[in-house]
Design a protein around this motif. Structure first.
Motif, PDB file in Angstrom:
ATOM      1  N   VAL A   1       0.922  -1.164   0.047  1.00  0.00           N
ATOM      2  CA  VAL A   1      -0.022   0.149   0.050  1.00  0.00           C
ATOM      3  C   VAL A   1       0.890   1.285   0.059  1.00  0.00           C
ATOM      4  O   VAL A   1       1.790   1.121   0.971  1.00  0.00           O
ATOM      5  N   SER A   2       0.553   2.294  -0.891  1.00  0.00           N
ATOM      6  CA  SER A   2       1.450   3.592  -1.017  1.00  0.00           C
ATOM      7  C   SER A   2       0.259   4.536  -1.017  1.00  0.00           C
ATOM      8  O   SER A   2      -0.626   4.652  -1.903  1.00  0.00           O
ATOM      9  N   VAL A   3       0.441   5.604  -0.125  1.00  0.00           N
ATOM     10  CA  VAL A   3      -0.272   6.799  -0.027  1.00  0.00           C
ATOM     11  C   VAL A   3       0.478   8.018  -0.296  1.00  0.00           C
ATOM     12  O   VAL A   3       1.406   7.906   0.388  1.00  0.00           O
ATOM     13  N   GLU A   4       0.078   8.875  -1.210  1.00  0.00           N
ATOM     14  CA  GLU A   4       0.935   9.962  -1.234  1.00  0.00           C
ATOM     15  C   GLU A   4       0.191  11.146  -1.467  1.00  0.00           C
ATOM     16  O   GLU A   4      -0.507  11.465  -2.321  1.00  0.00           O
ATOM     17  N   GLY A   5       0.315  11.973  -0.503  1.00  0.00           N
ATOM     18  CA  GLY A   5      -0.356  13.418  -0.488  1.00  0.00           C
ATOM     19  C   GLY A   5      -2.006  13.312  -0.496  1.00  0.00           C
ATOM     20  O   GLY A   5      -2.603  14.126  -1.115  1.00  0.00           O
ATOM     21  N   ALA A   6      -2.424  12.337   0.318  1.00  0.00           N
ATOM     22  CA  ALA A   6      -3.871  12.062   0.023  1.00  0.00           C
ATOM     23  C   ALA A   6      -4.516  12.767   1.082  1.00  0.00           C
ATOM     24  O   ALA A   6      -4.007  13.526   2.144  1.00  0.00           O
ATOM     25  N   GLY A   7      -5.686  13.295   0.711  1.00  0.00           N
ATOM     26  CA  GLY A   7      -6.690  14.466   1.346  1.00  0.00           C
ATOM     27  C   GLY A   7      -8.047  13.921   1.307  1.00  0.00           C
ATOM     28  O   GLY A   7      -8.536  13.617   0.212  1.00  0.00           O
ATOM     29  N   VAL A   8      -8.705  14.117   2.406  1.00  0.00           N
ATOM     30  CA  VAL A   8     -10.215  13.770   2.312  1.00  0.00           C
ATOM     31  C   VAL A   8     -10.986  15.006   3.039  1.00  0.00           C
ATOM     32  O   VAL A   8     -10.551  15.029   4.000  1.00  0.00           O
TER      33      VAL A   8
ATOM     34  N   LEU B   1       2.176   7.531   3.156  1.00  0.00           N
ATOM     35  CA  LEU B   1       2.867   6.499   4.140  1.00  0.00           C
ATOM     36  C   LEU B   1       2.711   5.293   3.081  1.00  0.00           C
ATOM     37  O   LEU B   1       2.089   5.142   2.138  1.00  0.00           O
ATOM     38  N   GLN B   2       3.739   4.346   3.637  1.00  0.00           N
ATOM     39  CA  GLN B   2       3.843   3.113   2.550  1.00  0.00           C
ATOM     40  C   GLN B   2       3.933   1.930   3.954  1.00  0.00           C
ATOM     41  O   GLN B   2       4.228   2.048   4.859  1.00  0.00           O
ATOM     42  N   VAL B   3       3.363   0.863   3.412  1.00  0.00           N
ATOM     43  CA  VAL B   3       3.345  -0.529   4.212  1.00  0.00           C
ATOM     44  C   VAL B   3       3.790  -1.570   3.218  1.00  0.00           C
ATOM     45  O   VAL B   3       3.188  -2.017   2.009  1.00  0.00           O
ATOM     46  N   GLY B   4       5.067  -2.321   3.621  1.00  0.00           N
ATOM     47  CA  GLY B   4       5.287  -3.390   2.670  1.00  0.00           C
ATOM     48  C   GLY B   4       5.214  -4.740   3.284  1.00  0.00           C
ATOM     49  O   GLY B   4       4.616  -4.850   4.417  1.00  0.00           O
ATOM     50  N   ALA B   5       5.463  -5.659   2.341  1.00  0.00           N
ATOM     51  CA  ALA B   5       5.216  -7.125   2.765  1.00  0.00           C
ATOM     52  C   ALA B   5       5.760  -7.590   3.954  1.00  0.00           C
ATOM     53  O   ALA B   5       7.208  -6.988   4.084  1.00  0.00           O
ATOM     54  N   GLY B   6       5.285  -8.044   4.965  1.00  0.00           N
ATOM     55  CA  GLY B   6       6.133  -8.499   6.195  1.00  0.00           C
ATOM     56  C   GLY B   6       6.118  -7.567   7.317  1.00  0.00           C
ATOM     57  O   GLY B   6       6.721  -7.751   8.309  1.00  0.00           O
ATOM     58  N   GLU B   7       5.392  -6.359   7.137  1.00  0.00           N
ATOM     59  CA  GLU B   7       5.461  -5.385   7.893  1.00  0.00           C
ATOM     60  C   GLU B   7       3.828  -5.304   8.799  1.00  0.00           C
ATOM     61  O   GLU B   7       3.115  -5.555   8.095  1.00  0.00           O
ATOM     62  N   LEU B   8       4.243  -4.700   9.983  1.00  0.00           N
ATOM     63  CA  LEU B   8       2.950  -4.498  10.821  1.00  0.00           C
ATOM     64  C   LEU B   8       3.269  -3.056  11.286  1.00  0.00           C
ATOM     65  O   LEU B   8       3.880  -2.819  12.015  1.00  0.00           O
ATOM     66  N   VAL B   9       2.503  -2.171  10.758  1.00  0.00           N
ATOM     67  CA  VAL B   9       2.575  -0.719  11.089  1.00  0.00           C
ATOM     68  C   VAL B   9       1.373  -0.380  11.765  1.00  0.00           C
ATOM     69  O   VAL B   9       0.180  -0.668  11.305  1.00  0.00           O
ATOM     70  N   GLY B  10       1.619   0.152  12.893  1.00  0.00           N
ATOM     71  CA  GLY B  10       0.549   0.990  13.856  1.00  0.00           C
ATOM     72  C   GLY B  10       0.272   2.191  13.602  1.00  0.00           C
ATOM     73  O   GLY B  10       1.248   3.277  13.233  1.00  0.00           O
ATOM     74  N   LEU B  11      -1.227   2.782  13.076  1.00  0.00           N
ATOM     75  CA  LEU B  11      -1.477   3.899  13.057  1.00  0.00           C
ATOM     76  C   LEU B  11      -2.203   4.582  14.277  1.00  0.00           C
ATOM     77  O   LEU B  11      -3.314   4.111  14.788  1.00  0.00           O
ATOM     78  N   ILE B  12      -1.458   5.431  14.743  1.00  0.00           N
ATOM     79  CA  ILE B  12      -1.593   6.010  16.075  1.00  0.00           C
ATOM     80  C   ILE B  12      -2.194   7.404  16.156  1.00  0.00           C
ATOM     81  O   ILE B  12      -1.574   8.262  15.428  1.00  0.00           O
ATOM     82  N   GLY B  13      -3.247   7.883  16.803  1.00  0.00           N
ATOM     83  CA  GLY B  13      -3.427   9.220  16.951  1.00  0.00           C
ATOM     84  C   GLY B  13      -4.876   9.473  17.913  1.00  0.00           C
ATOM     85  O   GLY B  13      -5.491   8.224  18.143  1.00  0.00           O
TER      86      GLY B  13
ATOM     87  N   PRO C   1     -13.920   9.320  -1.476  1.00  0.00           N
ATOM     88  CA  PRO C   1     -13.050   9.966  -2.512  1.00  0.00           C
ATOM     89  C   PRO C   1     -12.051  10.612  -1.803  1.00  0.00           C
ATOM     90  O   PRO C   1     -12.027  11.151  -0.823  1.00  0.00           O
ATOM     91  N   CYS C   2     -10.593  10.503  -2.514  1.00  0.00           N
ATOM     92  CA  CYS C   2      -9.687  11.419  -1.931  1.00  0.00           C
ATOM     93  C   CYS C   2      -8.799  11.825  -2.944  1.00  0.00           C
ATOM     94  O   CYS C   2      -8.877  11.572  -3.984  1.00  0.00           O
ATOM     95  N   THR C   3      -8.168  13.137  -2.634  1.00  0.00           N
ATOM     96  CA  THR C   3      -7.252  13.590  -3.542  1.00  0.00           C
ATOM     97  C   THR C   3      -6.002  12.905  -3.357  1.00  0.00           C
ATOM     98  O   THR C   3      -5.766  12.077  -2.222  1.00  0.00           O
ATOM     99  N   GLY C   4      -4.979  13.312  -4.098  1.00  0.00           N
ATOM    100  CA  GLY C   4      -3.683  12.530  -3.967  1.00  0.00           C
ATOM    101  C   GLY C   4      -3.680  11.073  -4.617  1.00  0.00           C
ATOM    102  O   GLY C   4      -4.413  10.903  -5.765  1.00  0.00           O
ATOM    103  N   ARG C   5      -2.841  10.374  -4.245  1.00  0.00           N
ATOM    104  CA  ARG C   5      -2.680   8.769  -4.672  1.00  0.00           C
ATOM    105  C   ARG C   5      -2.752   7.879  -3.508  1.00  0.00           C
ATOM    106  O   ARG C   5      -1.934   7.830  -2.739  1.00  0.00           O
ATOM    107  N   VAL C   6      -3.598   6.885  -3.977  1.00  0.00           N
ATOM    108  CA  VAL C   6      -3.614   5.801  -2.750  1.00  0.00           C
ATOM    109  C   VAL C   6      -3.374   4.279  -3.915  1.00  0.00           C
ATOM    110  O   VAL C   6      -4.476   4.413  -4.834  1.00  0.00           O
ATOM    111  N   GLU C   7      -2.672   3.611  -3.726  1.00  0.00           N
ATOM    112  CA  GLU C   7      -2.570   2.360  -4.646  1.00  0.00           C
ATOM    113  C   GLU C   7      -2.259   1.343  -3.579  1.00  0.00           C
ATOM    114  O   GLU C   7      -1.355   1.340  -2.664  1.00  0.00           O
ATOM    115  N   THR C   8      -2.836   0.151  -3.926  1.00  0.00           N
ATOM    116  CA  THR C   8      -2.852  -1.239  -3.263  1.00  0.00           C
ATOM    117  C   THR C   8      -2.278  -2.349  -4.235  1.00  0.00           C
ATOM    118  O   THR C   8      -2.782  -2.315  -5.349  1.00  0.00           O
TER     119      THR C   8
END
Length: 236
Positions: A5-12, A25-37, A55-62
């Motif tokens: 998953v690759s997210v670049e400059g996304a806005g909602v 942000l990016q998440v690669g194979a074999g990674e566990l990434v925590g999203l905290i806030g 719908p969002c601006t920027g780029r989101v790819e999976t």
């Protein structure tokens, strides 16, 4: 490392207000990434944007199949279905809505039940399950889709310690042994510090990211959790 998953400059924008802006942000194979806030930081919004539900601006790819574990209140637990049937709904995209399950669909659902320790409960109505068992059903349903990328929204909220331990062990197996990518929102900072290879501090935008040691940095944690008061709350 393959990026799933690759997210670049996304806005909602939600309800005329900026829920997310310039998120990358990016998440690669074999990674566990925590999203905290904090509450209202846009964590759930980001997962839904990755899923293509907003719908969002920027780029989101999976890349590859994506599994989603929503928060427990989003599932209709009063629906008359047993555990096995609920998990099998995770195969809907592969089966098509009007097709009967194939042997491959039942095998995938069966493996998901085994992975989450639910095989013995397969015929129990979902309305009779405890909170921890219900959480495992949601994880199993997502795993039945055989995803390369798994998105989890607060999987540790309101579950007992044995369920937390089971999920932690399962998430470690999925990343280390099967090479899946996991992106998980959580308020459980201790669990994130123990299980995540990386954490991303989010408050409408990425405030900081790095290893679990980020969670012990008072300045970056204050920036992540203090910005919400200055900017005004937006529902996640």
């Amino acid at each position: 490392m393959s990026v799933l998953v690759s997210v670049e400059g996304a806005g909602v924008v939600l309800g005329g207000r900026q829920a997310l802006h310039d998120v990358s942000l990016q998440v690669g194979a074999g990674e566990l990434v925590g999203l905290i806030g904090p509450n209202g930081a846009g964590k759930t919004t980001l997962l839904r944007a990755v899923l293509g539900l907003l719908p969002c601006t920027g780029r989101v790819e999976t890349r590859g199949a994506v599994g989603y574990v929503p928060q427990r209140h989003e599932f209709a637990w009063d629906f008359p279905i047993d555990v096995a049937g609920a998990v099998l709904t995770g195969r809907t995209r592969a089966m098509g809505r009007l097709r009967r399950p194939r042997p491959a669909d039942r095998a995938a659902a069966g493996r998901a039940l085994e992975l989450t320790g639910l095989a013995a409960l397969r015929r129990r109505p979902v309305g009779e399950l405890s909170g921890g068992q219900r959480q495992r059903v949601l994880v199993a349903r997502a795993l039945a889709a055989e995803p390369e990328l798994l998105l989890l929204d607060e999987p540790f909220t309101g579950v007992d310690v044995p369920t937390q331990d089971l999920l932690n062990e399962l998430f470690g197996r999925l990343t280390a042994e099967e090479g899946k990518a996991l992106l998980m929102t959580t308020h459980d900072l201790a669990a994130a510090a123990r299980t995540c290879q990386r954490v991303v501090l989010l408050n409408r935008t990425v405030v900081a990211e790095g290893g679990p040691e980020v969670l012990a940095d008072p300045e970056r944690m204050l920036r992540a959790f203090g910005l919400d008061r200055a900017m005004g709350g937006v529902s996640a």
